[in-house]
Design an enzyme around this catalytic site. Structure first.
Site, PDB file in Angstrom:
ATOM      1  N   ASP A  83      -2.492   1.676  -4.464  1.00 31.54           N
ATOM      2  CA  ASP A  83      -3.639   1.903  -4.011  1.00 31.54           C
ATOM      3  C   ASP A  83      -4.760   1.014  -4.486  1.00 31.54           C
ATOM      4  O   ASP A  83      -4.700   0.077  -4.985  1.00 31.54           O
ATOM      5  CB  ASP A  83      -3.897   3.479  -4.065  1.00 31.54           C
ATOM      6  CG  ASP A  83      -4.240   3.840  -5.436  1.00 31.54           C
ATOM      7  OD1 ASP A  83      -4.629   2.865  -6.365  1.00 31.54           O
ATOM      8  OD2 ASP A  83      -4.234   4.881  -6.026  1.00 31.54           O
ATOM      9  N   HIS A 105       0.709  -1.247  -0.009  1.00 27.76           N
ATOM     10  CA  HIS A 105      -0.011   0.169   0.049  1.00 27.76           C
ATOM     11  C   HIS A 105       0.765   1.293   0.037  1.00 27.76           C
ATOM     12  O   HIS A 105       0.319   2.404  -0.133  1.00 27.76           O
ATOM     13  CB  HIS A 105      -0.936   0.063   1.303  1.00 27.76           C
ATOM     14  CG  HIS A 105      -2.173   0.636   1.023  1.00 27.76           C
ATOM     15  ND1 HIS A 105      -2.492   1.312  -0.161  1.00 27.76           N
ATOM     16  CD2 HIS A 105      -3.554   0.538   1.530  1.00 27.76           C
ATOM     17  CE1 HIS A 105      -3.871   1.797  -0.265  1.00 27.76           C
ATOM     18  NE2 HIS A 105      -4.373   1.339   0.737  1.00 27.76           N
TER      19      HIS A 105
END
Length: 440
Positions: free
Chosen positions: A416, A412
């Site tokens: 995304d 992450h």
């Protein structure tokens, strides 16, 4: 020894001054190459200023919170004549952190005698954190990445630097000693003010003790390192593989008769994943400090179990350029080498994206750990028949379909939810839209 000037570094084209946040080396203290001397703030970013050579901080000319123009002398350092003659003058720029980190861990470019730390404090048998300072310089982090040392393990290394800072010599000495706390579990210090629950003696039980072999230790280290490095997020999707399953069942014998190769599901999976990677190239990447490297080649790693039970990842190179015949040949060859423990170094290097077929072991789905330095890994669950509602223009029907759960774990920091989810859905779409009329 000779004196050199440490100047306020230039940290960007439009930056004309910087504010000293903190001096991490005191006057009169010695330091090593790579140690952070001070921290500097601008209106855009905070920067660390590392030492480019071993030396002594003789005099500090500006204090914390002072605003200093770029190029102004902020300290006087003392270095040896030998060091001074072979290294550039100490005038550090904002890019020095990366360059020093890289050069300090490149054995082919520079070999430096490992200095053993002095007055190392002994570590208790509880394996609690040795150094309470959890700040690590970019050089230390770079060395740790190269040796797959997690932040938790770094925190256990006895530190000899100023204010408990970990120095590179501490890390190299720790590595030289065989990394004694590599697999130690941290023990939290009890809070004397907290209510104490009566302690239980945990009985680990009696049984056969099996020592990890070298590969299992490497796998364990790699997995822990990955979890400490990448903030993992896992997304899930379900795919209808009925068309693919029916086509493969109808053509596997003809495929083997024609090409002399077994047609498993793996080359079909690799083919679809490679197509999805081309559609979303940013999933085919790795992270280098604050840079994202989007790979030109699409090399698909296949997590494979060895006869010993250990895991290895042979790689299908340039998977997007190969037809189904070539993919089947490549997959079968790698699988055969894995079963016979004959994989070469080249067979397991260069992966840019990895697939883990957990369905092979009967798992419905999985939450795979990213194969560093990649940024995503796909897990494929078992193909299972069940009744599904199929929407049709003439009305809904209930049919027996071959279904699979897919899960994507992604980093992450750089991937995304939109990119991860879109890529995963695209893979599922390619599975579902398999051409049943495809010729072999």
């Amino acid at each position: 020894m000779s004196k050199v000037e440490l100047k306020m570094p230039k940290m960007g084209e439009s930056i004309t001054e910087g504010t000293i946040i903190n001096w991490l080396i005191n006057e009169g203290d010695s330091y090593e190459e790579g140690d952070i001397i001070l921290e500097v703030a601008t209106d855009k970013v905070d920067n660390e200023v590392p030492a480019t050579e071993d030396g002594i901080l003789v005099k500090i000319l500006f204090q914390a919170k002072d605003v200093v123009p770029v190029g102004e002398v902020i300290a006087i350092l003392e270095v040896s004549e030998e060091t001074k003659s072979t290294k550039p003058k100490t005038d550090v720029t904002s890019s020095t952190v990366t360059e020093q980190s890289r050069s300090a861990v490149e054995p082919s470019q520079k070999k430096k005698e490992i200095k053993k730390p002095k007055q190392v404090k002994p570590v208790s048998n509880s394996f609690s954190v040795s150094n309470s300072n959890t700040f690590f310089s970019p050089l230390i982090i770079s060395i740790a990445k190269d040796h797959h040392i997690s932040f938790e393990e770094l925190a256990r290394i006895p530190a000899t630097g100023n204010e408990g800072r970990l120095r590179k010599s501490d890390v190299f000495h720790y590595i030289e000693e065989g990394r004694p706390f590599k697999f130690a579990q941290p023990v939290a210090e009890p809070d004397p003010t907290a209510y104490r629950i009566p302690q239980l003696n945990l009985d680990k039980g009696k049984g056969k003790i099996i020592k990890m072999d070298r590969m299992r230790q490497m796998i364990a280290d790699h997995m822990v390192y990955s979890k400490h490095t990448s903030p993992h997020v896992t997304a899930y999707v379900e795919a209808d593989l009925t068309n693919m399953v029916n086509w493969r069942n109808a053509n596997k014998k003809a495929f083997q008769d024609k090409y002399g190769e077994r047609l498993t599901f793996t080359p079909l999976f690799v083919e679809a994943v490679a197509k999805a990677v081309k559609d979303f190239p940013n999933i085919n990447a790795s992270v280098d400090d604050t840079n994202i490297i989007v790979k030109e080649d699409i090399n698909i790693g296949m997590a494979t179990a060895l006869p010993s039970g250990n895991l290895i990842v042979p790689v299908v190179k340039n998977a997007d350029t190969k037809d189904l015949k070539a993919l089947a040949e490549n997959v079968n060859e790698l699988a055969g080498k894995a079963r016979e423990n004959k994989l070469s170094g080249d067979d397991i290097q260069g992966s840019t994206f990895t697939i883990s077929n957990v369905g092979t072991f009967g798992s419905l789905m999985g939450t795979p750990i990213i194969n560093q330095p990649e940024v995503a890994i796909l897990a494929l669950g078992i193909i299972k028949k069940r009744a599904e509602v199929i929407e049709k223009p003439e009305g809904d029907t209930i049919e027996i379909r071959s279904m699979m759960y897919l899960s994507l774990s992604f980093d992450h920091r750089v991937v995304d939810g939109f990119l991860g989810g879109s890529f995963l859905k695209r893979v599922a779409d390619y599975f579902e839209e398999f051409d049943v009329n495809r010729s072999i």
